[in-house]
Scaffold this motif. Sequence first.
Motif, short mmCIF file in Angstrom:
data_model
loop_
_atom_site.label_atom_id
_atom_site.label_comp_id
_atom_site.label_asym_id
_atom_site.label_seq_id
_atom_site.Cartn_x
_atom_site.Cartn_y
_atom_site.Cartn_z
N TYR A 142 0.78 -1.33 -0.04
CA TYR A 142 0.09 -0.04 0.02
C TYR A 142 0.74 1.17 -0.05
CZ TYR A 142 -3.58 3.21 1.63
OH TYR A 142 -4.54 4.45 1.71
N ARG A 143 1.79 1.13 0.82
CA ARG A 143 2.93 2.53 0.88
C ARG A 143 3.71 2.63 -0.35
NH1 ARG A 143 2.22 0.65 6.13
NH2 ARG A 143 3.65 -0.63 6.13
N ASN A 144 4.06 1.39 -0.97
CA ASN A 144 4.61 1.59 -2.25
C ASN A 144 3.88 2.08 -3.41
OD1 ASN A 144 7.10 0.39 -1.35
ND2 ASN A 144 6.63 -1.73 -2.32
N GLU A 145 2.64 1.89 -3.22
CA GLU A 145 1.67 2.64 -4.34
C GLU A 145 1.47 3.98 -4.06
OE1 GLU A 145 -1.91 4.04 -5.81
OE2 GLU A 145 -1.84 3.67 -3.64
N ILE A 146 1.55 4.58 -2.69
CA ILE A 146 1.53 5.71 -2.30
C ILE A 146 2.95 6.54 -2.87
CG2 ILE A 146 1.76 7.46 -0.47
CD1 ILE A 146 -0.04 5.65 1.26
N VAL A 147 4.02 6.00 -2.79
CA VAL A 147 5.29 6.46 -3.27
C VAL A 147 4.94 6.65 -5.00
CG1 VAL A 147 7.70 6.20 -3.46
CG2 VAL A 147 6.68 5.88 -1.42
N SER A 148 4.38 5.67 -5.45
CA SER A 148 4.61 5.70 -6.68
C SER A 148 3.56 7.04 -7.29
CB SER A 148 3.69 4.39 -7.42
OG SER A 148 4.56 3.25 -7.25
N ARG A 149 2.34 7.11 -6.53
CA ARG A 149 1.30 8.17 -6.97
C ARG A 149 2.21 9.60 -6.66
NH1 ARG A 149 -3.31 8.49 -3.52
NH2 ARG A 149 -2.59 6.65 -2.04
N PHE A 150 3.40 9.59 -5.76
CA PHE A 150 3.96 10.69 -5.12
C PHE A 150 5.05 11.07 -6.25
CE2 PHE A 150 7.48 13.03 -3.13
CZ PHE A 150 6.92 13.85 -2.15
N LEU A 151 5.69 9.95 -6.86
CA LEU A 151 6.61 10.40 -7.99
C LEU A 151 5.66 10.59 -9.29
CD1 LEU A 151 8.76 6.98 -7.34
CD2 LEU A 151 9.52 9.53 -7.05
N ILE A 152 4.81 10.32 -9.53
CA ILE A 152 3.93 10.69 -10.67
C ILE A 152 3.51 12.24 -10.37
CG2 ILE A 152 1.81 10.30 -12.09
CD1 ILE A 152 1.86 7.44 -11.32
N LEU A 153 3.22 12.59 -9.45
CA LEU A 153 3.09 14.04 -8.96
C LEU A 153 4.05 14.85 -9.34
CD1 LEU A 153 0.71 15.90 -8.11
CD2 LEU A 153 1.50 15.47 -5.80
N LEU A 154 5.33 14.52 -8.81
CA LEU A 154 6.68 15.05 -9.01
C LEU A 154 7.03 15.00 -10.63
CD1 LEU A 154 9.10 13.76 -6.47
CD2 LEU A 154 7.74 15.76 -6.46
N GLY A 155 6.58 13.98 -11.26
CA GLY A 155 6.87 13.93 -12.69
C GLY A 155 6.12 15.06 -13.37
N ASN A 156 4.73 15.28 -12.77
CA ASN A 156 3.72 16.03 -13.65
C ASN A 156 4.11 17.68 -13.42
OD1 ASN A 156 2.55 14.01 -14.77
ND2 ASN A 156 0.87 13.95 -12.87
N ASN A 157 5.10 17.69 -12.37
CA ASN A 157 5.53 18.97 -12.26
C ASN A 157 7.02 19.30 -12.29
OD1 ASN A 157 3.49 20.57 -10.01
ND2 ASN A 157 3.06 18.56 -10.01
N GLY A 158 7.37 18.44 -13.26
CA GLY A 158 8.99 18.61 -13.86
C GLY A 158 10.06 18.15 -12.94
N TYR A 159 9.86 17.29 -11.98
CA TYR A 159 10.89 16.95 -11.35
C TYR A 159 10.98 15.29 -11.67
CZ TYR A 159 10.45 20.94 -8.49
OH TYR A 159 10.69 22.24 -7.97
#
Length: 318
Positions: free
Chosen positions: A301-318
């Motif tokens: 479950y936490r790995n899935e949260i991190v994946s969403r977090f990274l997608i959010l970063l990618g969408n913001n140019g990181y």
Amino acid sequence: MKQARIIIYFILVAIVVLPISCRRKAKFNGPPTLRDMCDRSDLIVIGKAISIEKIKPKTEIPIKDYLLKLQIQILTNIKGDSDNDTINCYILSNEDFKRPQFINGEKLMAFLRYSKELKAFMPFSLLFGIKYHSEESVDICEARTLEYYKIMKQSGDISARLSDWLVRCVEDSITRGDEIYDLYNNYLDTKNEKASHNSKPEIKVVLSLQQQQRLYEAVLKTEFLTFNEFYMLEMAGDIGDERIVPLLARYLRKGEINRTIGVIESMRRICNSTKIDGCAELVMEYEASESTKPGYEGTQYRNEIVSRFLILLGNNGY
């Protein structure tokens, strides 16, 4: 002669763990510190490896352990006395774990203790008692050692000078592993001293803004993050600098298989540095799941949260 070598081997196996019991009590147990080795070594020398001999005892039971007999030509004697220009040092090694591996003529710095049982010298620490990876690393370890002895000879309260010496060791990647636990544990004890009578720092570590910035800048130069760098970031405080974001994001992306070290710390710091909408909510969700979702399912479950977090970063140019 062979019988004597076998006796030496088994004596060394029996006493090689002694340095562990000699370590200072600390919240986080790491390898013996450079300060430990400076204080407790019987002999410290700068030298060159001039011969390496593998000694494996003959027994009926197959064993993978063996001794390395390292002969060192002494170039500089920093602590202790030696009657000769060369000394022999015995090192326990193993067929499956063949470090340390020395090269003839290689410059090294040896922190040695004298074994009464062996009547010979051995490294203060099996893995960290001999510095040999490069001439630069030997020179830096020698410089830090001489600085330490100079500080210890000074009168008055030397805590501030020792504290800065620890920072100097930790900000350099070559001596970081030698002193990170020393700095961090004393930092925690100093921070908690007023709140707990059991917290008595050996060295009062009150970091200045300049020292915190030095630790932070040293982390920015690091290619791969470990526990050491996360301790450094904690001591540096929340600087709110976006320069750290790509490094932390890369760390999270490379840790997809086994996210354990520094995950929530990375997410919090990224969130505080970028103020991206949605980051704070994911950090809170991750933190809440640590107490409500244990075990394998919680990890997934936490790995899935991190994946969403990274997608959010990618969408913001990181």
